[in-house]
Design an enzyme around this catalytic site. Structure first.
Site, short mmCIF file in Angstrom:
data_model
loop_
_atom_site.label_atom_id
_atom_site.label_comp_id
_atom_site.label_asym_id
_atom_site.label_seq_id
_atom_site.Cartn_x
_atom_site.Cartn_y
_atom_site.Cartn_z
N GLU A 1 -15.18 25.05 4.09
CA GLU A 1 -16.12 26.02 3.54
C GLU A 1 -15.92 26.21 2.03
O GLU A 1 -16.89 26.30 1.27
CB GLU A 1 -15.96 27.38 4.23
CG GLU A 1 -16.22 27.36 5.72
CD GLU A 1 -14.97 27.15 6.55
OE1 GLU A 1 -14.92 27.68 7.67
OE2 GLU A 1 -14.03 26.45 6.10
N HIS B 1 -10.22 24.42 2.21
CA HIS B 1 -10.89 24.42 3.52
C HIS B 1 -12.30 23.87 3.33
O HIS B 1 -12.85 23.87 2.23
CB HIS B 1 -10.95 25.84 4.06
CG HIS B 1 -9.62 26.39 4.43
ND1 HIS B 1 -9.48 27.48 5.27
CD2 HIS B 1 -8.35 26.03 4.09
CE1 HIS B 1 -8.20 27.75 5.43
NE2 HIS B 1 -7.49 26.89 4.71
N CYS C 1 -12.24 31.12 8.59
CA CYS C 1 -11.02 31.93 8.55
C CYS C 1 -11.22 33.09 7.57
O CYS C 1 -12.25 33.20 6.91
CB CYS C 1 -9.82 31.08 8.14
SG CYS C 1 -9.82 30.64 6.38
N CYS D 1 -12.03 32.03 3.93
CA CYS D 1 -13.38 31.49 3.77
C CYS D 1 -14.46 32.56 3.91
O CYS D 1 -15.50 32.48 3.25
CB CYS D 1 -13.59 30.35 4.76
SG CYS D 1 -12.51 28.94 4.41
#
Length: 175
Positions: free
Chosen positions: A68, A66, A98, A101
């Site tokens: 992040e 992701h 999410c 993260c």
């Protein structure tokens, strides 16, 4: 409506708005090169960009890539430290982090998080499961991590709608 886990500081909000607007606009170029529809950047307290990364789950075949996660890893490498707390860093991201993260942010030492599109809208637009995140704003506050959210949501929602309408892959495991 902007949300925060501290009284809203207009200077912080204006800075975050400028950065997130730029990230949302830059995201189209990242998507065109095969990245997913999320982009994150980490800045130090003087406003210096430390790292910027897009979501690369699809193009690198790795479910934890992701935006992040990628940007935290890049910042740790750039600063040669697994503990980012001593650098007083802020994370800016085009959508609410999410569940996965959030854990990475908490354990990395990031001091502030500024995000655009809230998870509920990400789920409605893309169908991506953001995960179970009860009281995460308060949990971050308890850990002295500042959070501001819902910054430039219309711009961010437009990027996500465009991504989906163009038939780009929204990844998630089969349930």
């Amino acid at each position: 409506m902007i949300i925060a886990n501290e009284p809203i500081n207009e200077k912080k909000l204006a800075n975050a708005t400028a950065i997130i607007t730029n990230l949302q606009n830059e995201l189209y170029n990242f998507i065109a090169s095969g990245s997913g529809p999320f982009l994150a950047a980490i800045y130090d307290e003087s406003g210096k960009l430390i790292a910027k990364c897009a979501n690369s789950v699809i193009n690198e075949c790795c479910s934890h890539n992701h935006a992040e996660m990628n940007v935290i890893k890049a910042a740790e490498k750039a600063l040669n430290s697994y503990d980012l707390s001593k650098f007083n860093l802020s994370l800016y991201v085009t959508a609410e982090p999410c569940m996965m993260c959030l854990g990475a942010i908490m354990w990395s030492g990031i001091k502030a998080v500024y995000y655009s599109v809230p998870s509920k809208r990400v789920e409605e637009i893309t169908g991506f499961d953001e995960g179970f995140k009860p009281d995460w704003l308060e949990e971050f506050k308890r850990r002295s991590i500042t959070v501001y959210g819902n910054i430039c949501t219309e711009l961010g929602e437009k990027v996500l709608v465009d991504y989906v309408q163009k038939g780009n892959t929204v990844y998630q495991p089969q349930r």
